[in-house]
Each structure stands twice: as C-alpha cells, then as structure tokens.
Write a protein that holds these residues in place. Structure first.
Motif, PDB file in Angstrom:
ATOM      1  N   PRO A 131       0.805  -1.230   0.000  1.00 38.31           N
ATOM      2  CA  PRO A 131       0.000   0.000   0.000  1.00 38.31           C
ATOM      3  C   PRO A 131       0.840   1.282   0.000  1.00 38.31           C
ATOM      4  O   PRO A 131       0.368   2.325  -0.411  1.00 38.31           O
ATOM      5  CB  PRO A 131      -0.827  -0.104   1.284  1.00 38.31           C
ATOM      6  CG  PRO A 131      -0.849  -1.554   1.625  1.00 38.31           C
ATOM      7  CD  PRO A 131       0.444  -2.121   1.101  1.00 38.31           C
ATOM      8  N   ALA A 177      -3.182  -2.353  -5.176  1.00 32.36           N
ATOM      9  CA  ALA A 177      -3.368  -2.149  -3.743  1.00 32.36           C
ATOM     10  C   ALA A 177      -2.758  -0.830  -3.284  1.00 32.36           C
ATOM     11  O   ALA A 177      -2.826  -0.493  -2.107  1.00 32.36           O
ATOM     12  CB  ALA A 177      -2.718  -3.307  -2.983  1.00 32.36           C
ATOM     13  N   CYS A 178      -2.174  -0.087  -4.213  1.00 31.47           N
ATOM     14  CA  CYS A 178      -1.500   1.168  -3.880  1.00 31.47           C
ATOM     15  C   CYS A 178      -2.043   2.279  -4.775  1.00 31.47           C
ATOM     16  O   CYS A 178      -2.786   2.020  -5.719  1.00 31.47           O
ATOM     17  CB  CYS A 178       0.003   1.009  -4.097  1.00 31.47           C
ATOM     18  SG  CYS A 178       0.459   0.727  -5.811  1.00 31.47           S
TER      19      CYS A 178
END
Length: 183
Positions: A117, A148-149
């Motif tokens: 993240p 996810a980032c």
C-alpha cells in the motif's frame, strides 16, 4: 512494531515507485514522471517490462522449448535496456533504479510488483482508438481496478498527437501544407 507510516513533508513515505515501460513514447513519458516522483519521495524506482512468449501462455504450452523462452526473455531484457538508454542516455535519473523483465501480462506484472500500500504505481496512457481498445485491453484501467496502492496515470506527451498526425499523413500520402510549418 506494526506498520507505521512515517511522514516526510506532509506525504506518506513511499517505499518504491513502479513504472511499466515498452519503449513507446508514452511509456517513456511515464518513466520520466516516475523518476521525478521517486526523487521527490526518496523512493526506489522499479522499471518493469512485461513480456509473453509468442502466442501467450497457450503458445508456450504448445512446443516452445526452454531455448526459445530464453531467447524471448533475452529480447525483453534488451528492450528494457534500450528503453532506459532512450529515456536517460548516459545520464542517471538521480534515484536508485532497478529494472525487471517479468513474464506475463503488463497489468498483472505491474500490480504484482507494486503490491504494498505504500508503493506508487505509475502507468502511461497511449492512444486508445476503438480498434485498439477492442484488440488490446487498457493496462491503466487494469491497474486502477486491481492495484493495492495509489496509481498515477500519466497522459501522453502533447507531441505524441502531432507525431500520430504526421504518421497518418505519411500513411495516406497527404501532402504537407506549408502553412502548418509557420505555426
């Protein structure tokens, strides 16, 4: 100790900046932006070139031996070197840089490389004509949906539209209007 984020000048610390390259002008624009983001954030720059065997995974199951796959990987490594040379020349980007060739689709390779993240994923957008959208899905859309980032999508260089217009004019053999040169 837990997963603490340290703040640097009001921003969350980024562990790495990941960018995909193909050698196209759009990917080189994204590479320059990713290098700038890595410098500002004090992060490592990871440059990823995704490759697939001819025919994709189906092609590799139907008789491509280890020698042919090694040649495909070697060609991908050479394309990555060429893209980095084109982008930075003899100069250095001013950040820690790591280059990776990853076997797989571009979107999946980028999302897998930028899985934390705290990472930042930088992708370029190319021309998205109706035919191109039909034939090849958008890597940027895939990354936006699956990462996810944070994802930074970099538009193409303004010069790209002029280059595309010149290619179309040359393809259709349309003569250059001298008034266009006066702009």
């Amino acid at each position: 100790m837990g997963n603490r984020r340290t703040r640097k000048k009001g921003r969350a610390a980024v562990r790495k900046v990941v960018v995909g390259v193909t050698g196209s002008p759009g990917s080189l624009t994204a590479l320059h932006r990713a290098a700038a983001e890595a410098r500002v954030r004090g992060a490592e720059l990871r440059v990823v070139l995704a490759w697939q065997a001819p025919g994709g995974e189906l092609g590799s199951r139907n008789g491509l031996g280890p020698c042919a796959l090694a040649e495909c990987r070697a060609a991908a490594v050479e394309r990555l070197r060429d893209a980095l040379d084109t982008a930075f020349g003899a100069g250095v980007p001013g950040v820690t840089l790591a280059g990776f060739t990853v076997r797989g689709t571009a979107g999946a390779a980028l999302v897998d490389t930028a899985r934390d993240p705290e990472d930042l994923l930088v992708v370029g957008t190319g021309s998205r004509t109706a035919l191109r959208r039909l034939v090849r899905p958008s890597v940027a859309r895939y990354c936006l949906a699956h990462a996810a980032c944070p994802v930074l999508v970099v538009p193409p260089s303004p010069l790209q539209a002029e280059l595309d217009a010149a290619h179309r004019r040359n393809f259709w053999r349309i003569p250059l209007d001298p008034r266009e040169l006066a702009r």
